[in-house]
Design a protein around this motif. Structure first.
Motif, mmCIF file in Angstrom:
data_model
loop_
_atom_site.group_PDB
_atom_site.id
_atom_site.type_symbol
_atom_site.label_atom_id
_atom_site.label_comp_id
_atom_site.label_asym_id
_atom_site.label_seq_id
_atom_site.Cartn_x
_atom_site.Cartn_y
_atom_site.Cartn_z
ATOM 1 N N GLY A 259 0.834 -1.185 0.000
ATOM 2 C CA GLY A 259 0.000 0.000 0.000
ATOM 3 C C GLY A 259 0.871 1.238 0.000
ATOM 4 O O GLY A 259 2.018 1.214 -0.436
ATOM 5 N N SER A 260 0.319 2.343 0.507
ATOM 6 C CA SER A 260 1.118 3.569 0.518
ATOM 7 C C SER A 260 1.133 4.208 1.898
ATOM 8 O O SER A 260 0.305 3.896 2.763
ATOM 9 C CB SER A 260 0.607 4.572 -0.527
ATOM 10 N N SER B 177 4.006 4.324 -2.489
ATOM 11 C CA SER B 177 3.782 2.885 -2.367
ATOM 12 C C SER B 177 5.105 2.137 -2.404
ATOM 13 O O SER B 177 6.053 2.576 -3.062
ATOM 14 C CB SER B 177 2.898 2.384 -3.511
ATOM 15 N N LEU B 178 5.128 0.984 -1.736
ATOM 16 C CA LEU B 178 6.320 0.142 -1.677
ATOM 17 C C LEU B 178 5.958 -1.280 -2.079
ATOM 18 O O LEU B 178 4.877 -1.767 -1.744
ATOM 19 C CB LEU B 178 6.894 0.125 -0.255
ATOM 20 N N VAL B 179 6.878 -1.942 -2.774
ATOM 21 C CA VAL B 179 6.706 -3.360 -3.126
ATOM 22 C C VAL B 179 7.936 -4.118 -2.648
ATOM 23 O O VAL B 179 9.075 -3.697 -2.909
ATOM 24 C CB VAL B 179 6.516 -3.551 -4.638
ATOM 25 N N ALA C 178 10.549 -2.051 -5.555
ATOM 26 C CA ALA C 178 9.975 -0.926 -6.294
ATOM 27 C C ALA C 178 9.316 0.039 -5.326
ATOM 28 O O ALA C 178 8.913 -0.329 -4.208
ATOM 29 C CB ALA C 178 8.948 -1.408 -7.318
ATOM 30 N N SER C 179 9.194 1.273 -5.763
ATOM 31 C CA SER C 179 8.390 2.263 -5.061
ATOM 32 C C SER C 179 7.714 3.133 -6.108
ATOM 33 O O SER C 179 8.212 3.287 -7.225
ATOM 34 C CB SER C 179 9.246 3.120 -4.129
ATOM 35 N N LEU D 164 6.076 6.280 -14.194
ATOM 36 C CA LEU D 164 5.311 5.044 -14.202
ATOM 37 C C LEU D 164 6.184 3.926 -13.646
ATOM 38 O O LEU D 164 7.399 3.901 -13.892
ATOM 39 C CB LEU D 164 4.857 4.695 -15.605
ATOM 40 N N VAL D 165 5.558 2.997 -12.925
ATOM 41 C CA VAL D 165 6.336 1.927 -12.290
ATOM 42 C C VAL D 165 5.697 0.575 -12.585
ATOM 43 O O VAL D 165 4.487 0.381 -12.370
ATOM 44 C CB VAL D 165 6.419 2.134 -10.760
ATOM 45 N N THR D 166 6.506 -0.345 -13.070
ATOM 46 C CA THR D 166 6.095 -1.740 -13.226
ATOM 47 C C THR D 166 7.026 -2.618 -12.401
ATOM 48 O O THR D 166 8.164 -2.233 -12.104
ATOM 49 C CB THR D 166 6.130 -2.192 -14.690
ATOM 50 N N VAL D 167 6.530 -3.798 -12.039
ATOM 51 C CA VAL D 167 7.301 -4.744 -11.227
ATOM 52 C C VAL D 167 7.155 -6.130 -11.833
ATOM 53 O O VAL D 167 6.033 -6.643 -11.950
ATOM 54 C CB VAL D 167 6.813 -4.775 -9.763
ATOM 55 N N ALA D 168 8.260 -6.741 -12.203
ATOM 56 C CA ALA D 168 8.230 -8.076 -12.800
ATOM 57 C C ALA D 168 8.241 -9.142 -11.707
ATOM 58 O O ALA D 168 9.213 -9.269 -10.963
ATOM 59 C CB ALA D 168 9.423 -8.263 -13.727
ATOM 60 N N LEU D 169 7.138 -9.878 -11.596
ATOM 61 C CA LEU D 169 7.061 -11.047 -10.743
ATOM 62 C C LEU D 169 7.290 -12.283 -11.601
ATOM 63 O O LEU D 169 7.245 -12.202 -12.829
ATOM 64 C CB LEU D 169 5.679 -11.128 -10.079
#
Length: 263
Positions: A81-82, A96-98, A107-108, A131-136
């Protein structure tokens, strides 16, 4: 892929520290999930503007530390979340944090579209610019926060950057709940992508929250929807359906960009 959306109740009689520890326990209860997602500004409340200054944290402050540990202990990918970030120059951001299953921050994302028009976060916070993407392993997430949901060009940008699952962390008010559901489905249909949208429950600064976190598939079908109270919404979905949908109905290939402006 198994995703758990934790629809947190934010109530004024619970301290931020107590809520942080409670949410960490909720994340821990989701061991076995691939992805856990928390809502927007759950430590303080998305509409609790008067608390933003006092509860702002450095980037690697208490929320970062507690959530990194929670992700590692549960062994899950965690979109935490943020929170209200206070940058080194004193500016505030809705950030936000991942975290990875090892507890590493991967990522943030600083919220790009700030809500409030001439008050609230719109005047108190700085806007993100990336823009932010996160590769799972199973899918690529595209990150968005609450009011971002009203701006389709942001989601097109995420899709162009490779996202096939769009994650929206929100603190959406009950009085506009119909828009929440409609826009989540619209973003899924127009981008032929899964949408995982998680909101808060409870009341922030006398603003009742919508709850009703929702998971929508690339055809716009609602796979799961929460109620109005605190709830953990868990859903199994197949990320491969995104590519299959885009192959079966290749609407994205018909986009026409760079058209001349009207004379």
């Amino acid at each position: 892929m198994r995703a758990s959306l934790i629809q947190i109740a934010v109530e004024p009689d619970e301290s931020v520290n107590a809520r942080r520890e409670r949410v960490a326990s909720l994340v821990g209860s989701q061991r076995g999930a691939d992805l856990v997602v928390l809502p927007e500004l759950w430590p303080v409340g998305a509409f609790a503007y008067t608390a933003f200054e006092d509860e702002a944290e450095p980037f690697e402050g208490p929320t970062h530390q507690v959530m990194a540990k929670a992700a590692a202990e549960a062994g899950v990918w965690l979109h935490a979340g943020s929170f209200v970030e206070r940058a080194s120059d004193g500016a505030l951001y809705n950030t936000s944090l991942v975290f990875s299953p090892e507890g590493e921050r991967v990522a943030s994302y600083r919220k790009i579209h700030l809500f409030g028009f001439d008050k609230g976060e719109a005047v108190m916070m700085g806007a993100g610019e990336e823009l932010v993407t996160v590769a799972l392993p199973q899918t690529t997430l595209g990150l968005a926060t609450c009011y971002d949901l009203r701006f389709p060009e942001l989601f097109r940008g995420l899709v162009d950057a490779g996202a096939d699952t769009l994650v929206v962390a929100a603190g959406w008010p009950e009085r506009r709940r119909a828009h929440w559901t409609l826009l989540a489905q619209a973003r899924a249909v127009e981008n032929q992508a899964y949408v995982l949208a998680v909101g808060t429950a409870g009341t922030h600064a006398d603003v009742p929250q919508a709850g009703h976190s929702i998971v929508v598939d690339p055809w716009g079908e609602v796979l799961a929807e929460a109620g109005g109270d605190e709830e953990i919404l868990t859903v199994e979905f197949d990320p491969a359906r995104t590519a299959a949908t885009r192959d079966q109905f290749p609407a994205l290939k018909d986009r026409r960009l760079g058209l001349a402006a009207p004379r």
